[in-house]
Design a protein around this motif. Structure first.
Motif, PDB file in Angstrom:
ATOM      1  N   MET A   1       0.552  -1.148   0.003  1.00 13.07           N
ATOM      2  CA  MET A   1      -0.451  -0.078   0.389  1.00 13.07           C
ATOM      3  C   MET A   1       1.072   0.888  -0.212  1.00 13.07           C
ATOM      4  N   LYS A   2       1.721   1.419   0.318  1.00 12.81           N
ATOM      5  CA  LYS A   2       2.703   2.462   0.638  1.00 12.81           C
ATOM      6  C   LYS A   2       3.459   2.946  -0.654  1.00 12.81           C
ATOM      7  N   THR A   3       3.944   1.675  -1.427  1.00 14.40           N
ATOM      8  CA  THR A   3       4.782   1.467  -2.964  1.00 14.40           C
ATOM      9  C   THR A   3       3.539   2.612  -3.570  1.00 14.40           C
ATOM     10  N   LYS A   4       2.470   1.476  -3.451  1.00 13.71           N
ATOM     11  CA  LYS A   4       1.031   3.080  -4.134  1.00 13.71           C
ATOM     12  C   LYS A   4       0.824   4.594  -3.824  1.00 13.71           C
ATOM     13  N   VAL A   5       0.733   4.896  -2.664  1.00 14.20           N
ATOM     14  CA  VAL A   5       1.174   6.242  -2.426  1.00 14.20           C
ATOM     15  C   VAL A   5       2.270   7.035  -2.423  1.00 14.20           C
ATOM     16  N   ILE A   6       3.411   6.374  -2.532  1.00 14.68           N
ATOM     17  CA  ILE A   6       4.647   6.900  -3.197  1.00 14.68           C
ATOM     18  C   ILE A   6       4.369   6.720  -4.543  1.00 14.68           C
ATOM     19  N   GLY A   7       4.526   6.125  -5.104  1.00 15.83           N
ATOM     20  CA  GLY A   7       4.201   6.674  -6.925  1.00 15.83           C
ATOM     21  C   GLY A   7       3.389   7.212  -7.360  1.00 15.83           C
ATOM     22  N   ILE A   8       1.734   7.554  -6.588  1.00 15.54           N
ATOM     23  CA  ILE A   8       1.212   8.856  -7.022  1.00 15.54           C
ATOM     24  C   ILE A   8       1.678  10.051  -6.516  1.00 15.54           C
ATOM     25  N   VAL A   9       2.143  10.160  -5.291  1.00 13.36           N
ATOM     26  CA  VAL A   9       2.828  11.432  -5.327  1.00 13.36           C
ATOM     27  C   VAL A   9       4.014  11.497  -6.688  1.00 13.36           C
ATOM     28  N   ILE A  10       4.504  10.941  -6.813  1.00 16.52           N
ATOM     29  CA  ILE A  10       5.848  10.857  -7.694  1.00 16.52           C
ATOM     30  C   ILE A  10       5.488  11.415  -9.005  1.00 16.52           C
ATOM     31  N   VAL A  11       3.787  11.177  -9.510  1.00 17.68           N
ATOM     32  CA  VAL A  11       3.382  11.152 -10.365  1.00 17.68           C
ATOM     33  C   VAL A  11       2.986  13.366 -10.432  1.00 17.68           C
ATOM     34  N   ILE A  12       2.160  13.112  -9.188  1.00 18.80           N
ATOM     35  CA  ILE A  12       1.773  13.945  -9.388  1.00 18.80           C
ATOM     36  C   ILE A  12       3.100  15.182  -9.150  1.00 18.80           C
ATOM     37  N   ILE A  13       3.724  14.932  -8.239  1.00 16.86           N
ATOM     38  CA  ILE A  13       5.297  16.434  -8.711  1.00 16.86           C
ATOM     39  C   ILE A  13       5.183  15.924  -9.972  1.00 16.86           C
ATOM     40  N   GLY A  14       5.176  14.680 -10.792  1.00 13.19           N
ATOM     41  CA  GLY A  14       5.834  14.759 -12.669  1.00 13.19           C
ATOM     42  C   GLY A  14       5.063  16.380 -12.986  1.00 13.19           C
ATOM     43  N   ILE A  15       3.701  15.782 -13.143  1.00 10.48           N
ATOM     44  CA  ILE A  15       2.947  16.660 -13.381  1.00 10.48           C
ATOM     45  C   ILE A  15       3.393  17.770 -12.805  1.00 10.48           C
ATOM     46  N   LEU A  16       3.374  18.287 -11.847  1.00 10.48           N
ATOM     47  CA  LEU A  16       4.365  19.887 -11.696  1.00 10.48           C
ATOM     48  C   LEU A  16       4.790  20.510 -12.513  1.00 10.48           C
ATOM     49  N   MET A  17       6.155  19.301 -12.592  1.00 13.45           N
ATOM     50  CA  MET A  17       7.337  19.977 -13.016  1.00 13.45           C
ATOM     51  C   MET A  17       7.244  20.161 -14.138  1.00 13.45           C
ATOM     52  N   ILE A  18       6.097  19.567 -14.813  1.00 15.58           N
ATOM     53  CA  ILE A  18       5.488  19.825 -16.357  1.00 15.58           C
ATOM     54  C   ILE A  18       5.011  21.314 -16.389  1.00 15.58           C
ATOM     55  N   LEU A  57       9.657  11.098 -13.789  1.00 14.47           N
ATOM     56  CA  LEU A  57       8.705  11.383 -12.821  1.00 14.47           C
ATOM     57  C   LEU A  57       7.680  11.248 -13.315  1.00 14.47           C
ATOM     58  N   LEU A  58       6.930  11.213 -14.051  1.00 18.32           N
ATOM     59  CA  LEU A  58       5.468  10.250 -14.347  1.00 18.32           C
ATOM     60  C   LEU A  58       5.296   9.685 -14.512  1.00 18.32           C
ATOM     61  N   ILE A  59       6.273   8.654 -15.501  1.00 17.34           N
ATOM     62  CA  ILE A  59       6.269   7.260 -16.287  1.00 17.34           C
ATOM     63  C   ILE A  59       7.223   6.460 -14.715  1.00 17.34           C
ATOM     64  N   GLY A  60       8.069   7.257 -14.382  1.00 18.31           N
ATOM     65  CA  GLY A  60       8.418   6.573 -13.035  1.00 18.31           C
ATOM     66  C   GLY A  60       7.494   5.956 -11.634  1.00 18.31           C
ATOM     67  N   GLY A  61       6.502   6.910 -11.911  1.00 19.35           N
ATOM     68  CA  GLY A  61       5.438   6.996 -10.556  1.00 19.35           C
ATOM     69  C   GLY A  61       4.331   6.469 -11.124  1.00 19.35           C
ATOM     70  N   ILE A  62       3.907   6.130 -12.437  1.00 18.48           N
ATOM     71  CA  ILE A  62       2.936   5.552 -13.312  1.00 18.48           C
ATOM     72  C   ILE A  62       3.789   3.898 -13.387  1.00 18.48           C
ATOM     73  N   VAL A  63       5.446   3.472 -13.357  1.00 17.19           N
ATOM     74  CA  VAL A  63       5.492   1.857 -13.100  1.00 17.19           C
ATOM     75  C   VAL A  63       5.589   1.362 -12.089  1.00 17.19           C
ATOM     76  N   ILE A  64       5.497   2.712 -11.422  1.00 15.29           N
ATOM     77  CA  ILE A  64       5.705   1.818  -9.392  1.00 15.29           C
ATOM     78  C   ILE A  64       4.355   1.443  -9.281  1.00 15.29           C
TER      79      ILE A  64
END
Length: 73
Positions: A1-18, A57-64
């Motif tokens: 469950m924690k890895t899913k939350v980390i993945g979602i956070v990384i996806v959000i950071i990736g979207i903001l950085m884009i 970061l977006l792709i990495g978060g999706i992979v996680i």
């Protein structure tokens, strides 16, 4: 469950950085300080990064997220 939350956070950071590929902050510096005479100057300090980093970061978060779903099954 924690890895899913980390993945979602990384996806959000990736979207903001884009969306926001730079930001500025201002600092105040002393230029002259002669007794009662004090002159300061505001200086802009830009920080920039490549949107490619956001895509990575977006792709990495999706992979996680996908790998955490597969491990739950």
């Amino acid at each position: 469950m924690k890895t899913k939350v980390i993945g979602i956070v990384i996806v959000i950071i990736g979207i903001l950085m884009i969306a926001y590929n730079s930001f500025n902050f201002k600092t105040t510096e002393k230029v002259v300080d002669l007794g009662a005479i004090k002159i300061t100057q505001e200086k802009n300090n830009p920080i920039q990064w490549s949107p490619i980093l956001g895509v990575v970061l977006l792709i990495g978060g999706i992979v996680i997220i996908v790998s955490s779903r597969k491990s739950e099954l």
